[in-house]
Design a protein around this motif. Structure first.
Motif, short mmCIF file in Angstrom:
data_model
loop_
_atom_site.label_atom_id
_atom_site.label_comp_id
_atom_site.label_asym_id
_atom_site.label_seq_id
_atom_site.Cartn_x
_atom_site.Cartn_y
_atom_site.Cartn_z
N VAL A 156 0.84 -1.20 0.00
CA VAL A 156 0.00 0.00 0.00
C VAL A 156 0.88 1.26 0.00
O VAL A 156 0.57 2.25 -0.68
CB VAL A 156 -0.96 -0.01 1.21
N GLY A 157 1.99 1.21 0.74
CA GLY A 157 2.90 2.35 0.74
C GLY A 157 3.48 2.61 -0.64
O GLY A 157 3.59 3.77 -1.07
N ASN A 158 3.85 1.56 -1.36
CA ASN A 158 4.34 1.73 -2.73
C ASN A 158 3.28 2.32 -3.64
O ASN A 158 3.56 3.14 -4.53
CB ASN A 158 4.81 0.39 -3.29
N TYR A 172 2.12 4.35 5.94
CA TYR A 172 1.99 2.90 5.81
C TYR A 172 3.30 2.18 6.07
O TYR A 172 3.32 1.08 6.62
CB TYR A 172 1.43 2.54 4.44
N PHE A 173 4.43 2.79 5.71
CA PHE A 173 5.71 2.17 6.04
C PHE A 173 5.93 2.17 7.56
O PHE A 173 6.49 1.22 8.10
CB PHE A 173 6.85 2.90 5.33
N ARG A 174 5.46 3.22 8.23
CA ARG A 174 5.53 3.23 9.69
C ARG A 174 4.64 2.15 10.31
O ARG A 174 5.00 1.53 11.31
CB ARG A 174 5.13 4.61 10.22
N ARG A 175 3.47 1.93 9.71
CA ARG A 175 2.60 0.85 10.19
C ARG A 175 3.30 -0.50 10.04
O ARG A 175 3.20 -1.36 10.92
CB ARG A 175 1.29 0.85 9.41
N ALA A 176 4.00 -0.69 8.93
CA ALA A 176 4.74 -1.94 8.73
C ALA A 176 5.78 -2.13 9.82
O ALA A 176 5.99 -3.23 10.34
CB ALA A 176 5.39 -1.95 7.35
N LEU A 177 6.44 -1.04 10.21
CA LEU A 177 7.48 -1.12 11.23
C LEU A 177 6.90 -1.32 12.62
O LEU A 177 7.56 -1.90 13.50
CB LEU A 177 8.36 0.14 11.18
N ARG A 178 5.68 -0.86 12.86
CA ARG A 178 5.03 -1.15 14.14
C ARG A 178 4.71 -2.64 14.25
O ARG A 178 4.71 -3.21 15.34
CB ARG A 178 3.76 -0.31 14.30
#
Length: 418
Positions: A156-158, A172-178
């Motif tokens: 989704v971030g891409n 969304y990249f921050r959500r992935a890292l969480r």
């Protein structure tokens, strides 16, 4: 205590060869370099899991051809195995064969429509090739499958990054890292987004987190080099580009980036830059940047003969044909260049290339200043230099041929050609 850890993990895989978690923990210890461990004294078991382990180590170490061969052997042992097919597609992605990688990821998704593993890499391919619709469809599919997966957030971030909605992409990249603090792709891609947002401190922090997790992630090292280059700090930039080139010595982009650093005003090391660009050519640099830079560098250093050789290669690569029969002909008419540079004028070339944006003109492209003739501004510069160089060296027939060809271009150099 890397050696002690390797011994304990080796004992685990000898006792239970199918303990894949132990194999993956052992892999970073066997890459070599600082803290690396030689796998030979570990007496690893003869088992198909060892073959998968060796392939995994090669893939992580960017030895993609060897990894591809090992995974193909595994595919014969386990026909239709999804993890093996995913790894083969990743090998092609690392080798920048995006067409083959996309086809394999697409086939994998058709066989398993609810698959999430590897779709982050697939989304990278769709992002690079700017396939909006396919990437949107993929994003909706993985969200419906499992929206609480790091890979889903990365896809989704891409998608938002391709739409130039960089704030949403970072979210969304921050959500992935969480969901997974050691999810490498999210750190690297978030660094790219911060670069687009001109937030260089945040970009540097993201890239550094990525190399802390995996020091063999050449994309993060390359991103650090780009960020410091934006900040006009070529010494730092050169260090990071070197690290990236050590991990990807066959990637022409790394050598071109190093060449640009050496060429900068602060360093001014033209000979070093030329060596880097030649190394890029040896690794099949396909965008024409290395040839253009080498021609300009030798021109600036006063080595007109070598510059003429590179300009002739530029014309050849851009399919710009020059009719040397316009003059008297003979050896003098060819300007002393290799026969490959002497080509007939073809009206079929007119308007053969499409107009592109700024920056270095891609091969076969033309910009508005070229009036639709092949090659764009690169061709104009090469033809003008070859004409002037031929005049200086007394090869007037060749100068006439280059100047006549230059008249096909609607640029400021047209008046000079006349």
């Amino acid at each position: 205590r890397s050696k002690d850890a390797a011994v304990a993990l080796a004992f685990s895989v000898r006792t239970f060869p199918c303990n894949w978690q132990a194999w993956t923990q052992l892999a970073p210890l066997c890459h070599g370099g600082a803290g690396g461990v030689d796998a030979a004294p570990l007496h690893l078991p003869r088992h198909f899991a060892r073959q998968a382990f060796e392939a995994h180590v090669c893939l992580e170490g960017q030895r993609n051809e060897r990894a591809l061969a090992l995974y193909r052997a595994l595919a014969r042992l386990f026909p239709g195995a999804a993890p093996v097919a995913n790894a083969v597609a990743t090998c092609f992605y690392n080798m920048r064969d995006f067409g083959e990688a996309q086809a394999r990821f697409g086939a994998l998704l058709e066989r398993d429509p609810h698959r999430v593993e590897g779709m982050d890499t697939y989304s990278n391919i769709l992002y690079v090739s700017e396939q909006w619709a396919t990437l949107s469809h993929l994003a909706h599919r993985v969200v419906r499958t499992d929206k609480y997966r790091p890979e889903t957030c990365c896809v989704v971030g891409n998608y938002y990054s391709l739409r130039a909605e960089h704030e949403k992409a970072v979210l969304y990249f921050r959500r992935a890292l969480r969901l997974d603090r050691r999810y490498l792709s999210a750190w690297t891609l978030m660094g790219h987004e911060y670069v687009e947002m001109k937030n260089t401190p945040a970009a540097i922090d993201a890239y550094r987190r990525a190399v802390d997790i995996n020091p063999r992630d050449y994309r993060a090292w390359y991103g650090l080099g780009q960020t410091y280059e934006i900040m006009h700090m070529p010494y730092y930039s050169l260090y990071y580009y070197r690290r990236a080139a050590q991990l990807r010595p066959s990637d022409a982009r790394m050598w071109c980036a190093m060449g640009q650093c050496y060429e900068s005003e602060q360093l001014g090391l033209r000979e070093h830059a030329a060596r880097c660009y030649r190394r890029a050519l040896d690794n099949r640099e396909g965008e024409g940047l290395a040839l253009h830079k080498l021609a300009k560098l030798h021109q600036a250093m006063g080595d007109d003969e070598t510059a003429a050789e590179y300009h002739a290669k530029i014309l050849e690569s851009l399919n710009v044909r020059v009719d040397f029969d316009l003059g008297v002909g003979g050896e003098g008419g060819r300007g002393g260049l290799d026969g490959d540079a002497a080509m007939e004028l073809s009206s079929d070339d007119e308007g053969a290339a499409a107009s592109t944006g700024g920056g270095v003109t891609p091969l076969g492209a033309a910009d508005g200043s070229a009036g639709g003739a092949p090659g764009g501004q690169d061709a104009v510069d090469a033809l003008l230099f070859m004409a002037e160089h031929s005049v200086r060296t007394g090869r007037l027939e060749a100068a006439m041929a280059y100047a006549t060809r230059l008249l096909d271009y609607s640029s400021d150099a047209k008046e000079t050609a006349k």
